[in-house]
Design a protein around this motif. Structure first.
Motif, PDB file in Angstrom:
ATOM      1  N   PRO A 189       0.761  -1.166   0.173  1.00 27.80           N
ATOM      2  CA  PRO A 189       0.098  -0.454   0.160  1.00 27.80           C
ATOM      3  C   PRO A 189       1.222   1.169   0.194  1.00 27.80           C
ATOM      4  CG  PRO A 189      -1.053  -1.864   1.416  1.00 27.80           C
ATOM      5  CD  PRO A 189       0.415  -2.065   1.394  1.00 27.80           C
ATOM      6  N   GLY A 190       2.221   0.930   0.223  1.00 32.96           N
ATOM      7  CA  GLY A 190       3.106   2.171   0.619  1.00 32.96           C
ATOM      8  C   GLY A 190       3.974   2.443  -0.713  1.00 32.96           C
ATOM      9  N   GLY A 191       4.323   1.627  -1.103  1.00 32.87           N
ATOM     10  CA  GLY A 191       4.869   2.106  -2.701  1.00 32.87           C
ATOM     11  C   GLY A 191       4.985   0.666  -3.359  1.00 32.87           C
ATOM     12  N   VAL A 192       5.737   1.066  -4.592  1.00 34.60           N
ATOM     13  CA  VAL A 192       6.035  -0.296  -5.424  1.00 34.60           C
ATOM     14  C   VAL A 192       8.119  -0.248  -4.817  1.00 34.60           C
ATOM     15  CG1 VAL A 192       6.116  -1.209  -7.524  1.00 34.60           C
ATOM     16  CG2 VAL A 192       4.316   0.111  -7.005  1.00 34.60           C
ATOM     17  N   GLU A 193       8.178  -1.555  -5.449  1.00 36.22           N
ATOM     18  CA  GLU A 193       9.856  -1.568  -5.513  1.00 36.22           C
ATOM     19  C   GLU A 193      10.046  -2.741  -6.821  1.00 36.22           C
ATOM     20  OE1 GLU A 193      13.069  -2.837  -1.790  1.00 36.22           O
ATOM     21  OE2 GLU A 193      12.213  -4.649  -2.911  1.00 36.22           O
ATOM     22  N   VAL A 194      11.183  -1.953  -7.087  1.00 40.27           N
ATOM     23  CA  VAL A 194      11.679  -3.540  -8.588  1.00 40.27           C
ATOM     24  C   VAL A 194      12.892  -3.651  -8.706  1.00 40.27           C
ATOM     25  CG1 VAL A 194      12.143  -3.289 -11.137  1.00 40.27           C
ATOM     26  CG2 VAL A 194      10.439  -2.059 -10.220  1.00 40.27           C
ATOM     27  N   LEU A 195      13.091  -5.097  -8.746  1.00 44.83           N
ATOM     28  CA  LEU A 195      14.683  -5.576  -8.676  1.00 44.83           C
ATOM     29  C   LEU A 195      14.696  -6.052  -9.430  1.00 44.83           C
ATOM     30  CD1 LEU A 195      16.844  -6.102  -5.892  1.00 44.83           C
ATOM     31  CD2 LEU A 195      15.840  -7.938  -6.016  1.00 44.83           C
ATOM     32  N   ALA A 196      16.193  -5.944 -10.541  1.00 48.52           N
ATOM     33  CA  ALA A 196      16.668  -6.306 -11.544  1.00 48.52           C
ATOM     34  C   ALA A 196      18.471  -6.545 -11.326  1.00 48.52           C
ATOM     35  CB  ALA A 196      16.580  -5.109 -12.335  1.00 48.52           C
ATOM     36  N   PRO A 197      18.532  -7.392 -11.922  1.00 47.12           N
ATOM     37  CA  PRO A 197      19.736  -7.805 -12.385  1.00 47.12           C
ATOM     38  C   PRO A 197      20.932  -6.483 -13.105  1.00 47.12           C
ATOM     39  CG  PRO A 197      18.783  -9.151 -12.745  1.00 47.12           C
ATOM     40  CD  PRO A 197      17.993  -8.210 -13.092  1.00 47.12           C
TER      41      PRO A 197
END
Length: 254
Positions: free
Chosen positions: A30-38
């Motif tokens: 609900p507080g945000g989005v995180e994108v994890l990438a190589p």
């Protein structure tokens, strides 16, 4: 902070790159989005990936925001709840992920990642079920490690040692050398769990609870009186009934 544009809605997200992962991953709270990438990901490839996922991110973000706004109190198994673990209350955070599996980790609190096939209606029941399974696996591991350590130090080797849902008592040692430990001890401090395991292992040598037994237990666990006292005082709080919540089961799994 970068922004993912979906129609008229701008969704900010945190981008983290890691040398230890092989696949991209998105988590939504609900507080945000995180994108994890190589680290090896090219900017164009990452942009194309986010473009393909933009509708899913938008839908998941809106779902979690609406759920949080519609509840005047925090649900038992959603973000903000507290789950007892090893004598403390651990904060629960539930996120949406684009991964295929439910994942639970514990680092200063429980973090549950729910994939897209878990419906909003079934989420609470699934989180309750998965946390219960996680807790049982953890207490089995703890019991095994404690029993192994005392077997090596003192030669106290049970015929078998099992973790069970015991209707009464915290442990038992059968005449055939089988030790049972109540899994609800996962809600007590680890030292209390150790006390119960060692108590039952001590019965491999001395069956009774007479002075000889307590003197022998003290040679194994010199400070046993402290966890014993904690258990006597707070045993009524070691109750897993809160986990018997709504049963969402695994709905709409692809």
């Amino acid at each position: 902070m970068p922004v993912l544009q979906v129609g008229e809605t701008a969704i900010p997200y945190d981008l983290r790159r890691s040398a230890t992962i092989r696949e991209r991953r998105i988590t939504v709270t609900p507080g945000g989005v995180e994108v994890l990438a190589p680290l090896s990901d090219q900017d164009d490839d990452l942009a194309a990936f986010l473009d393909r996922k933009r509708q899913w991110v938008f839908d998941s973000f809106q779902e979690l925001k609406e759920l949080a706004a519609s509840r005047p109190v925090v649900p038992r198994f959603m973000t903000g709840s507290k789950v007892p673990f090893r004598g403390r209350m651990s904060r629960l955070t539930v996120r949406r992920t684009d991964g295929p599996h439910i994942e639970i980790t514990h680092r200063n609190g429980f973090l549950v990642d729910l994939p897209a096939w878990v419906t909003k209606e079934g989420a609470e029941g699934i989180v309750a079920t998965e946390i219960k399974l996680w807790l049982k696996r953890r207490v089995r591991r703890d019991v095994s490690e404690i029993a192994t350590a005392y077997s090596k130090r003192f030669g106290l080797k049970a015929r078998a040692i099992r973790v069970a849902d015991m209707k009464s008592g915290w442990g038992s040692c059968g005449e055939n050398g089988t030790v049972l430990i109540n899994w609800h001890l996962i809600f007590a401090p680890k030292k209390v769990l150790e006390y119960v395991v060692v108590h039952e292992l001590a019965h491999l040598k001395i069956r009774s609870h007479g002075p000889e037994f307590w003197a022998y237990l003290e040679t194994l666990l010199p400070d046993y009186e402290r966890p014993k006292g904690w258990l006597s005082l707070k045993q009524s709080s070691l109750d897993a009934s809160f986990l018997e919540g709504p049963k969402g089961l695994y709905l709409n799994k692809p």
